[in-house]
Design a protein around this motif. Structure first.
Motif, PDB file in Angstrom:
ATOM      1  N   ASN A  42       1.009  -1.446   0.566  1.00  0.00           N
ATOM      2  CA  ASN A  42       0.314   0.042   0.168  1.00  0.00           C
ATOM      3  C   ASN A  42       0.666   1.450   0.009  1.00  0.00           C
ATOM      4  N   LEU A  43      -0.323   2.180  -0.595  1.00  0.00           N
ATOM      5  CA  LEU A  43       1.164   3.265  -0.003  1.00  0.00           C
ATOM      6  C   LEU A  43      -0.016   4.319   1.505  1.00  0.00           C
ATOM      7  N   TRP A  44       0.962   4.898   1.982  1.00  0.00           N
ATOM      8  CA  TRP A  44       0.824   5.318   2.885  1.00  0.00           C
ATOM      9  C   TRP A  44       0.577   6.529   3.073  1.00  0.00           C
ATOM     10  N   ILE A  45      -0.823   7.352   3.646  1.00  0.00           N
ATOM     11  CA  ILE A  45      -0.538   8.862   3.154  1.00  0.00           C
ATOM     12  C   ILE A  45      -1.384   9.078   4.564  1.00  0.00           C
ATOM     13  N   THR A  46      -0.047  10.632   5.035  1.00  0.00           N
ATOM     14  CA  THR A  46       0.429  10.802   6.627  1.00  0.00           C
ATOM     15  C   THR A  46       0.549  12.540   6.853  1.00  0.00           C
ATOM     16  N   LEU A  47       0.510  13.390   7.152  1.00  0.00           N
ATOM     17  CA  LEU A  47       1.579  14.063   7.292  1.00  0.00           C
ATOM     18  C   LEU A  47       2.350  13.735   9.167  1.00  0.00           C
ATOM     19  N   GLN A  48       2.297  12.803   9.061  1.00  0.00           N
ATOM     20  CA  GLN A  48       4.046  13.100  10.113  1.00  0.00           C
ATOM     21  C   GLN A  48       5.413  12.780   9.532  1.00  0.00           C
ATOM     22  N   SER A  49       5.594  12.544  10.069  1.00  0.00           N
ATOM     23  CA  SER A  49       7.206  12.889   9.322  1.00  0.00           C
ATOM     24  C   SER A  49       8.345  12.690  10.080  1.00  0.00           C
ATOM     25  N   HIS A  50       8.481  11.900  10.977  1.00  0.00           N
ATOM     26  CA  HIS A  50       8.989  11.794  12.467  1.00  0.00           C
ATOM     27  C   HIS A  50       9.368  10.023  11.876  1.00  0.00           C
ATOM     28  N   LEU A  51      10.752   9.890  12.465  1.00  0.00           N
ATOM     29  CA  LEU A  51      11.279   8.385  12.378  1.00  0.00           C
ATOM     30  C   LEU A  51      10.511   6.921  12.674  1.00  0.00           C
ATOM     31  N   ASN A  52       9.773   7.268  13.663  1.00  0.00           N
ATOM     32  CA  ASN A  52       8.761   6.193  13.126  1.00  0.00           C
ATOM     33  C   ASN A  52       8.046   5.548  11.889  1.00  0.00           C
ATOM     34  N   ILE A  53       7.754   6.908  11.656  1.00  0.00           N
ATOM     35  CA  ILE A  53       7.279   6.263  10.486  1.00  0.00           C
ATOM     36  C   ILE A  53       7.675   4.957   9.284  1.00  0.00           C
ATOM     37  N   VAL A  54       9.150   5.629   9.367  1.00  0.00           N
ATOM     38  CA  VAL A  54      10.234   4.802   8.760  1.00  0.00           C
ATOM     39  C   VAL A  54       9.960   3.167   9.095  1.00  0.00           C
ATOM     40  N   ALA A  55      10.035   2.701  10.479  1.00  0.00           N
ATOM     41  CA  ALA A  55       9.658   2.104  11.384  1.00  0.00           C
ATOM     42  C   ALA A  55       8.961   0.723  10.442  1.00  0.00           C
ATOM     43  N   VAL A  56       7.437   1.479  10.145  1.00  0.00           N
ATOM     44  CA  VAL A  56       6.574   1.090  10.274  1.00  0.00           C
ATOM     45  C   VAL A  56       6.367   0.785   8.818  1.00  0.00           C
ATOM     46  N   ALA A  57       6.819   1.738   7.904  1.00  0.00           N
ATOM     47  CA  ALA A  57       5.989   0.864   6.773  1.00  0.00           C
ATOM     48  C   ALA A  57       7.335   0.139   5.655  1.00  0.00           C
ATOM     49  N   ALA A  58       9.086   0.339   6.889  1.00  0.00           N
ATOM     50  CA  ALA A  58       9.342  -1.343   6.571  1.00  0.00           C
ATOM     51  C   ALA A  58       9.031  -2.447   7.192  1.00  0.00           C
ATOM     52  N   LEU A  59       8.163  -2.686   8.442  1.00  0.00           N
ATOM     53  CA  LEU A  59       7.477  -3.639   9.435  1.00  0.00           C
ATOM     54  C   LEU A  59       6.945  -4.148   7.707  1.00  0.00           C
TER      55      LEU A  59
ATOM     56  N   GLU B 166       0.980  18.408   3.395  1.00  0.00           N
ATOM     57  CA  GLU B 166       0.715  18.874   3.662  1.00  0.00           C
ATOM     58  C   GLU B 166       2.026  20.029   4.384  1.00  0.00           C
ATOM     59  N   GLY B 167       2.829  19.273   3.722  1.00  0.00           N
ATOM     60  CA  GLY B 167       4.086  20.701   3.319  1.00  0.00           C
ATOM     61  C   GLY B 167       4.849  19.670   4.985  1.00  0.00           C
ATOM     62  N   ALA B 168       4.828  18.304   5.710  1.00  0.00           N
ATOM     63  CA  ALA B 168       5.609  18.202   6.809  1.00  0.00           C
ATOM     64  C   ALA B 168       6.362  17.698   5.868  1.00  0.00           C
ATOM     65  N   GLN B 169       7.822  17.572   6.205  1.00  0.00           N
ATOM     66  CA  GLN B 169       9.679  16.946   6.229  1.00  0.00           C
ATOM     67  C   GLN B 169       9.833  16.667   7.102  1.00  0.00           C
ATOM     68  N   PRO B 170      10.406  15.714   6.960  1.00  0.00           N
ATOM     69  CA  PRO B 170      11.271  14.368   7.459  1.00  0.00           C
ATOM     70  C   PRO B 170      12.322  15.122   8.115  1.00  0.00           C
ATOM     71  N   ASP B 171      12.998  14.709   8.869  1.00  0.00           N
ATOM     72  CA  ASP B 171      14.395  16.032   9.558  1.00  0.00           C
ATOM     73  C   ASP B 171      15.052  14.314   8.902  1.00  0.00           C
ATOM     74  N   ALA B 172      17.016  14.775   8.971  1.00  0.00           N
ATOM     75  CA  ALA B 172      18.308  14.051   8.759  1.00  0.00           C
ATOM     76  C   ALA B 172      17.954  12.833   8.980  1.00  0.00           C
ATOM     77  N   ALA B 173      17.609  12.556  10.115  1.00  0.00           N
ATOM     78  CA  ALA B 173      17.650  11.037  10.997  1.00  0.00           C
ATOM     79  C   ALA B 173      16.918  10.448  10.109  1.00  0.00           C
ATOM     80  N   THR B 174      15.751  10.993   9.669  1.00  0.00           N
ATOM     81  CA  THR B 174      14.555  10.454   9.332  1.00  0.00           C
ATOM     82  C   THR B 174      14.768   9.736   7.364  1.00  0.00           C
TER      83      THR B 174
END
Length: 118
Positions: free
Chosen positions: A46-63, A73-81
């Motif tokens: 699936n495509l996941w559509i969210t306004l979240q941009s923190h590190l935990n989205i990577v864990a969920v998407a990978a899992l 909504e213009g949210a931007q993840p930080d460099a670590a994410t």
């Protein structure tokens, strides 16, 4: 519809990518900002559509082995994410558009879950 076509149609910004986007065909989509809901409701591919941009989205998407995450909504993840997403092979895309608009446009493009094709 292939992911590269979706990126072009919605004018999404590609933030991370380790594969050719034309090799990925999303199986549908899921929209939520609650990680627990995504973990119980999103399906592989699936495509996941969210306004979240923190590190935990990577864990969920990978899992869940999601096709990509569209951050709205213009949210931007930080460099670590971004770094973790690259390491995990998670495709992060972004747009200034509201979540509702992205979902509507995906629907118009024919991106639907199998149970909603009727």
């Amino acid at each position: 519809m292939r992911l590269d076509q979706i990126v072009d149609a919605l004018q999404l910004n590609v933030l991370t990518c380790s594969v050719n986007l034309n090799e990925i065909e999303p199986t549908g989509g899921y929209a939520s900002d609650l990680l627990s809901c995504v973990m119980s409701g999103a399906q592989r591919g699936n495509l996941w559509i969210t306004l979240q941009s923190h590190l935990n989205i990577v864990a969920v998407a990978a899992l869940l082995d999601l096709a990509a995450v569209i951050i709205t909504e213009g949210a931007q993840p930080d460099a670590a994410t971004l770094e973790k997403a690259t390491q995990e092979g998670v495709i992060l895309l972004s747009t200034p558009l509201p979540t509702y608009t992205v979902i509507g446009r995906l629907w118009e493009l024919g991106v639907r879950n199998p149970e909603t094709t009727a």
